[in-house]
Write an enzyme that holds these catalytic residues in place. Structure first.
Site, PDB file in Angstrom:
ATOM      1  N   CYS A  73       0.859  -1.194   0.000  1.00 36.20           N
ATOM      2  CA  CYS A  73       0.000   0.000   0.000  1.00 36.20           C
ATOM      3  C   CYS A  73       0.890   1.237   0.000  1.00 36.20           C
ATOM      4  O   CYS A  73       1.730   1.424   0.882  1.00 36.20           O
ATOM      5  CB  CYS A  73      -0.906  -0.002   1.228  1.00 36.20           C
ATOM      6  SG  CYS A  73      -1.997   1.434   1.317  1.00 36.20           S
ATOM      7  N   PHE A  74       0.724   2.102  -0.986  1.00 37.99           N
ATOM      8  CA  PHE A  74       1.729   3.137  -1.236  1.00 37.99           C
ATOM      9  C   PHE A  74       1.639   4.365  -0.343  1.00 37.99           C
ATOM     10  O   PHE A  74       2.529   5.207  -0.340  1.00 37.99           O
ATOM     11  CB  PHE A  74       1.736   3.570  -2.701  1.00 37.99           C
ATOM     12  CG  PHE A  74       0.393   3.899  -3.324  1.00 37.99           C
ATOM     13  CD1 PHE A  74      -0.679   4.372  -2.585  1.00 37.99           C
ATOM     14  CD2 PHE A  74       0.211   3.707  -4.695  1.00 37.99           C
ATOM     15  CE1 PHE A  74      -1.894   4.675  -3.179  1.00 37.99           C
ATOM     16  CE2 PHE A  74      -1.007   3.995  -5.303  1.00 37.99           C
ATOM     17  CZ  PHE A  74      -2.056   4.480  -4.539  1.00 37.99           C
TER      18      PHE A  74
END
Length: 285
Positions: A73-74
């Site tokens: 998840c960025f």
């Protein structure tokens, strides 16, 4: 009412930063540069100032380069990387899909199996080497066992691929422990770079925005519950705003912000491809 307000808490924060979002969305490259992690749309001017090849832009003191990583998840990794010495800018987006795939949206990434959430980094290799950047990548990533959240080093050319493979081989064999969880170097993949699409604006600087949104949201919840009624010698408690009490006004603002947050996520389609060197061009302005 408070339950609805809680749903709204997240949304109001979007209102707080919506002015900067609108400016970035509409601005042309000739305007003042945005914060490094808020990358505007690509432009002919930006591409013209970007160096060809391996995305290197030399200055009199150092060279600015780009690198792209799948880090799970960025949201958090993009912010964490930006705190490291030598990292000049980050932006989050989608990459790793087969050729000729249409431009992604967050929905197509979440419900598909082609795209990877990725962080693109502009860094000064006079302050941080590529090997050191790879160490940061491994330590700060939040991967999961799916294509969307895969741990991937996207390499731009044969030289970078050689460096990445050497780093991975030596790191795996060294026995060094960079993390306290059970993630090992075996999870890391190396792939050739492919088109990178900057994610929707509400994903950029996500946690920075959310902290402010939650602060405002809880302040409004407190206002709705009457926590401020005795302020200014009771003036807020007796305040009338177009026929609404101060408490009701806080609740209404909260709900409006929540509705906007939900609406923004439903209608946001501001995904655009970033060409090689675009992030460097923004840094060098």
């Amino acid at each position: 009412m408070i339950t609805l307000a809680l749903a709204f808490a997240s949304s109001l924060l979007v209102l707080a930063d919506h002015a900067s979002f609108a400016a970035a969305f509409a601005a042309t490259p000739s305007h003042a540069s945005p914060p490094p992690s808020l990358l505007p749309s690509s432009s002919a001017a930006a591409v013209a100032t970007a160096a060809p090849g391996r995305r290197t832009c030399s200055t009199s003191l150092s060279a600015v380069r780009e690198a792209t990583f799948g880090m799970g998840c960025f949201w958090e990794p993009a912010e964490s990387l930006l705190k490291e010495k030598g990292v000049l800018a980050t932006t989050v987006g989608y990459t790793g899909a087969p050729p000729n795939k249409p431009a992604p949206t967050y929905d197509s990434v979440c419900f598909g199996r082609d795209w990877v959430e990725a962080v693109r980094v502009a860094y000064d290799d006079d302050q941080v080497s590529y090997d050191q950047l790879l160490d940061h990548f491994f330590r700060l990533q939040k991967p999961a066992y799916s294509r969307q959240y895969a741990s991937i080093i996207f390499v731009d050319d044969a030289a970078e691929e050689k460096e990445a493979k050497k780093w991975l081989r030596e790191s795996a064999s060294s026995g060094k422990k960079e993390r306290d969880d059970n993630i090992t170097y075996d999870i890391v993949e190396i792939e050739s770079s492919s088109p990178f699409f900057k994610a929707e604006e509400y994903h950029q600087r996500y946690w920075e925005k959310q902290r402010l949104k939650f602060l405002i949201g809880f302040a409004l919840i407190a206002g709705e519950s009457g926590a401020y009624n005795n302020f200014f010698e009771g003036a807020l408690g007796s305040l009338d705003i177009f026929g609404f009490s101060f408490e009701s006004a806080c609740g209404a603002v909260f709900l409006a912000g929540a509705a906007w947050t939900i609406l923004e996520r439903l209608i946001a389609r501001d995904v655009r491809e970033l060409k090689q060197g675009d992030l460097i061009a923004v840094v060098n302005k």
